[in-house]
Design an enzyme around this catalytic site. Structure first.
Site, PDB file in Angstrom:
ATOM      1  N   TYR A 119       1.071  -0.994   0.190  1.00  8.76           N
ATOM      2  CA  TYR A 119      -0.589  -0.219  -0.170  1.00  8.76           C
ATOM      3  C   TYR A 119       0.877   1.311  -0.417  1.00  8.76           C
ATOM      4  O   TYR A 119       1.818   1.427   0.745  1.00  8.76           O
ATOM      5  CB  TYR A 119      -0.639   0.219   1.738  1.00  8.76           C
ATOM      6  CG  TYR A 119      -1.813   1.306   1.243  1.00  8.76           C
ATOM      7  CD1 TYR A 119      -3.027   1.204   0.393  1.00  8.76           C
ATOM      8  CD2 TYR A 119      -1.312   2.492   1.606  1.00  8.76           C
ATOM      9  CE1 TYR A 119      -3.536   2.161   0.368  1.00  8.76           C
ATOM     10  CE2 TYR A 119      -2.260   3.145   2.002  1.00  8.76           C
ATOM     11  CZ  TYR A 119      -3.532   3.382   1.756  1.00  8.76           C
ATOM     12  OH  TYR A 119      -4.276   4.536   1.092  1.00  8.76           O
ATOM     13  N   TRP A 121       1.181   5.483  -1.460  1.00  8.20           N
ATOM     14  CA  TRP A 121       0.639   6.651  -2.766  1.00  8.20           C
ATOM     15  C   TRP A 121       1.445   6.732  -3.894  1.00  8.20           C
ATOM     16  O   TRP A 121       1.616   7.936  -4.361  1.00  8.20           O
ATOM     17  CB  TRP A 121       0.569   8.429  -2.650  1.00  8.20           C
ATOM     18  CG  TRP A 121      -1.064   8.350  -2.041  1.00  8.20           C
ATOM     19  CD1 TRP A 121      -1.723   7.155  -1.035  1.00  8.20           C
ATOM     20  CD2 TRP A 121      -1.626   9.597  -1.974  1.00  8.20           C
ATOM     21  NE1 TRP A 121      -3.067   8.084  -0.615  1.00  8.20           N
ATOM     22  CE2 TRP A 121      -3.404   9.232  -1.991  1.00  8.20           C
ATOM     23  CE3 TRP A 121      -1.612  10.675  -3.178  1.00  8.20           C
ATOM     24  CZ2 TRP A 121      -3.976  10.224  -1.641  1.00  8.20           C
ATOM     25  CZ3 TRP A 121      -2.576  11.443  -3.792  1.00  8.20           C
ATOM     26  CH2 TRP A 121      -3.756  10.635  -2.490  1.00  8.20           C
TER      27      TRP A 121
END
Ligand SMILES: Nc1nc2c(c(=O)[nH]1)N[C@H]1C(S)=C(S)[C@@H](COP(=O)(O)OP(=O)(O)OC[C@H]3O[C@@H](n4cnc5c(=O)[nH]c(N)nc54)[C@H](O)[C@@H]3O)O[C@H]1N2
Ligand SMILES: Nc1nc2c(c(=O)[nH]1)N[C@H]1C(S)=C(S)[C@@H](COP(=O)(O)OP(=O)(O)OC[C@H]3O[C@@H](n4cnc5c(=O)[nH]c(N)nc54)[C@H](O)[C@@H]3O)O[C@H]1N2
Ligand SMILES: [Mo]
Length: 772
Positions: A119, A121
């Site tokens: 996970y 960005w």
């Protein structure tokens, strides 16, 4: 065909580039980077300044590194992760060893022993999106991996919203726009506020920051903004908002109190509830106390949310008959029982009867990211295809430590029971779990159970410092990409600004060479170089433009222009408007096609922590005598998460190198704390240092410390003790429990702490020194 454009040692001219926090131009001359916002951006994001000192910062990873303990003993659980030394290694040798280890794990345990959720960005480009790259690699090379579902952003709402209204995208992205608010809203009732620091960010990029001017224009027309938040700064001055300083975690109680006033005074829109909603009766029985003997009156709510009952009465009465928009920030659901305020916000909006009208109703998360409140593009933007994952096992993303610590154990999720797989190898590219996860002491124990932990990073984050194999990757400015988001009309030719740092390589090239060793290069690359992939991905948008008879420049023209303006869809209100206009013909994607005030499906799951209608469920992690303050651990104003925490703009906001927490002067005086002191925040899970700023813009009893300071354990700390972060990472304090059995979302926003003035000798911050 043209291949890579040459790597510039120096770029005299400003070239276009894009980040999650804005579109900009940059030039790299004589070892110094200058950055300018896009000239069309009315309110540029200062976060772009974090790039200026980043390219050659000492904390960049310069060469492949292998943890000493892993080299000496081979793969296996190891308590030295997190405080071990590293040995540099050549690319050839490290990729040989890594390929051998991936083969070993696959042959011995299968791909279901590999966690590739990864996970995070990462960076804004469509092609070099690290998570897509790692997923594609694991699918093509191993046949799959254990994945994660949902996000740290919206773990609870992603699961509850489809039960009650529709997908999160429909309720957050394709719904009420800023254009509608400027023109139509009478009242914006915002739970958690709409801080500009947050709405300046969008994954994939954002070219025009319009939130500030939109709020100013709406307010000038007479729109009333009401901000319900423990922090005054959650709404900008331009909105002229009223501030109701609520006790954190109690919004559901306040919403119930407002609903009680509406229902008992006949101010609720009974026709809307009858024609568009299901399950009012069961909820009403709870609201009025017929079900449990407790009417959820304004006085009842006041005792929980800390606002006067008279204000709750007045607010409820002022809403009836107005074009009211209810917004609920992501933050509210990043907490225990986070499903409840999301659901109750929708019920409150349904009672006001404005759902589906321009500028009215319910817009989940509006103002928390630049994606929301915008029009959608009318043409698609391609992403890197990830291939097929042959493994069915998954976790809700925030259950990572549970999975690693308790393999074989069952867990609940959205009406089903699942079992945690036994993971031997975790592969991370583009995320920082020692930023995003809670209870970092527990997380560190969890990562110690692995055989092997592989991380691609641009810098020595705490995640890299817990890894066995650290591969240096390029940062966005060092490669070419396409910047685009489905809610922003500007597609950006992200030019290369500077050469790669040290031996850093693109994630794509690292995975291509690993695939070569595993015999799957062709499947991974499809025979394309990075430059050829960019042309391939661009073609999808070009073809869609041509099909509509619009200007559809070829790739080279796009690249030379630096940007391309894409057409956008009409501002049509999405599924909620369509449903309001034609409830029988355009039903919602819920079991009954209507808004679910109560949900028989959710009730049928039988979860005590998420019943069949919204309800007030007191938090287990509320303040106590020992830890009497609420900690709000929210998003940082000076960076995106932990990214470029070493960047100039982020560092400038720190106090003598430490993160800054905000306290009310009354709480400080009680504790002998003065503005600018170094304080220690602590609870049973850990402690951290921070500088302190005193402000009357925070509710007494609440202390705020943003996320994102890189975890920096004290030099002499014993890994067996609760962690002591000298830099100010609040996730040493937060709790690692799911929102509920329904969604199992992250609950990092709130916890209970005590604060004292730090008396000892202040340890140095070493977060940005590379490891030895
Ligand atoms: N207590 C608390 N915790 C929270 C939250 C909270 O409110 N409170 N918020 C949560 C939320 S909403 C989120 S979204 C998460 C965010 O958590 P993350 O998304 O994990 O945080 P980032 O700092 O963005 O991590 C991205 C990492 O990718 C690296 N990176 C950048 N570009 C590249 C690249 O091209 N390749 C590779 N390999 N790496 C790259 C960066 O250096 C950085 O370390 O945090 C969550 N954690
Ligand atoms: N500058 C910057 N912007 C960002 C990000 C970043 O890291 N930096 N991250 C982006 C990401 S990934 C996401 S998901 C969004 C997140 O968007 P959010 O999760 O909404 O953002 P936060 O700043 O964590 O929280 C917003 C505010 O909610 C308030 N709040 C906290 N708890 C409560 C509560 O119980 N009740 C009420 N009424 N208010 C409460 C806090 O005062 C906080 O400032 O932000 C995005 N924008
Ligand atoms: Mo997020």
């Amino acid at each position: 065909m043209k291949t890579e454009s040459p790597v510039p040692a120096s770029t005299a001219a400003m070239r276009p580039h894009s980040a999650h926090w804005g579109v900009f131009r940059a030039a790299w001359r004589d070892g110094s980077l200058s950055v300018q916002p896009h000239p069309g951006d009315p309110d540029p994001n200062p976060l772009i300044q974090n790039f200026t000192n980043a390219l050659d910062h000492p904390v960049r990873v310069t060469t492949p590194m292998v943890r000493r303990g892993w080299l000496e003993r081979g793969p296996g659980p190891d308590d030295r992760r997190g405080h071990d030394g590293y040995v540099p290694m050549s690319w050839d040798e490290v990729l040989d060893r890594l390929a051998a280890e991936l083969s070993r794990v696959r042959d011995l345990h299968g791909p279901q022993a590999v966690f590739g959720g990864s996970y995070g960005w990462s960076s804004a480009g469509r092609f070099h999106h690290a998570q897509s790259q790692v997923h594609r690699f694991l699918n093509t090379a191993l046949g799959g991996y254990v994945r994660s579902v949902n996000s740290y952003s919206a773990g609870a709402s992603a699961v509850i919203l489809p039960h009650i209204l529709g997908s999160m995208d429909d309720v957050a992205r394709r719904n009420v726009t800023w254009e509608q608010i400027v023109e139509h809203s009478d009242v914006v009732l915002s739970f958690g506020g709409m801080a500009l620091k947050n709405s300046r960010v969008a994954s994939g990029g954002i070219s025009r920051h319009i939130e500030r001017e939109s709020m100013a224009r709406a307010a000038a027309r007479g729109c009333r903004f009401v901000s319900i938040s423990p922090l005054r700064s959650d709404m900008p001055a331009e909105s002229r908002a009223e501030w109701l300083a609520i006790v954190p975690g109690t919004d559901t109680a306040l919403m119930l109190g407002l609903a009680h006033v509406l229902a008992t005074e006949g101010l609720h829109d009974q026709a809307f509830l009858r024609d568009y909603c299901d399950g009012w009766d069961a909820f009403e029985a709870y609201l009025l106390g017929r079900a449990d003997g407790v009417p959820k009156t304004a006085a009842w709510a006041a005792a929980r949310c800390g606002l006067p009952a008279s204000s709750i009465h007045a607010l409820a009465r002022s809403l009836a008959g107005k074009r009211v928009l209810v917004t609920v920030a992501h933050a509210l659901q990043r907490a225990e029982h986070g499903e409840q305020p999301v659901w109750m916000g929708a019920v409150l909006a349904a009672m006001l009867g404005q759902i589906g009208l321009p500028g009215g109703g319910y817009a989940y998360a509006l103002g928390t990211l630049a994606h929301y409140g915008k029009r959608m593009n009318a043409v698609p933007v391609a992403a890197l295809p990830q291939g097929t994952n042959g493994i069915r096992d998954f976790i809700p993303v925030a259950r990572i430590a549970d999975m690693l610590l308790h393999p074989g154990t069952a867990f609940d999720y959205n009406g089903k029971r699942h079992v945690y797989p036994h993971i031997r190898l975790a592969y991370w590219a583009g995320g920082n779990p020692f930023h995003h996860h809670q209870d970092l002491g527990r997380l560190a124990r969890a990562f110690r159970t692995l055989d092997t932990f592989v991380v691609h990073e641009i810098g020595w984050t705490a995640t890299a410092r817990h890894a066995d194999i650290v591969l240096p990757c390029t940062m966005t400015l060092e490669r070419e990409d396409i910047g685009a988001a489905p809610t922003d009309p500007l597609m950006v030719a992200m030019h290369r600004i500077a050469p790669p740092h040290g031996q850093a390589r693109d994630d794509y090239d690292i995975f291509a060479d690993l695939s070569e060793r595993l015999g799957t290069r062709q499947a991974y690359t499809e025979g394309r170089t990075s430059a050829q992939w960019l042309r391939h991905l661009y073609e999808r948008t070009r073809a869609a433009l041509a099909e509509r008879g619009l200007d559809a420049p070829d790739f080279d023209t796009f690249w030379a222009r630096g940007e391309l303006l894409l057409p956008q869809q009409a501002d049509d209100g999405g599924i909620l408007r369509a449903f309001r206009d034609d409830p029988a013909g355009k039903p919602l994607p819920t079991p009954s096609g209507r808004i679910q005030i109560s949900s028989p499906v959710v009730a049928g799951f039988g979860y005590a922590d998420c019943p069949g209608h919204p309800a007030w469920l007191p938090p287990r992690d509320a303040p106590t005598e020992d830890h009497p303050l609420y900690l709000v651990a929210n998003q940082p104003a000076t960076r995106l998460h932990s990214q470029l925490d070493f960047g100039a703009h982020s560092v400038a906001s720190k106090l003598a190198g430490r993160e800054v927490c905000t306290m009310h002067p009354n709480d400080a005086t009680e504790r002998g704390i003065a503005d600018g002191d170094i304080v220690e925040l602590y609870n049973a899970r850990g402690r951290c240092l921070a500088g302190v700023a005193l402000s009357d813009g925070i509710r007494p009893g609440v202390v705020q410390l943003p996320t994102g300071a890189w975890f920096d354990p004290a030099p002499d700390s014993d890994p067996a003790d609760p962690p002591f972060c000298v830099h100010g990472n609040p996730n040493v304090l937060t709790r690692d429990v799911g929102t509920s059995s329904l969604a199992q979302g992250c609950t990092g926003q709130l916890t209970a702490v005590q604060v004292r003035r730090y008396q000892g000798k202040v340890p140095p911050v070493r977060a940005f020194d590379p490891p030895v």
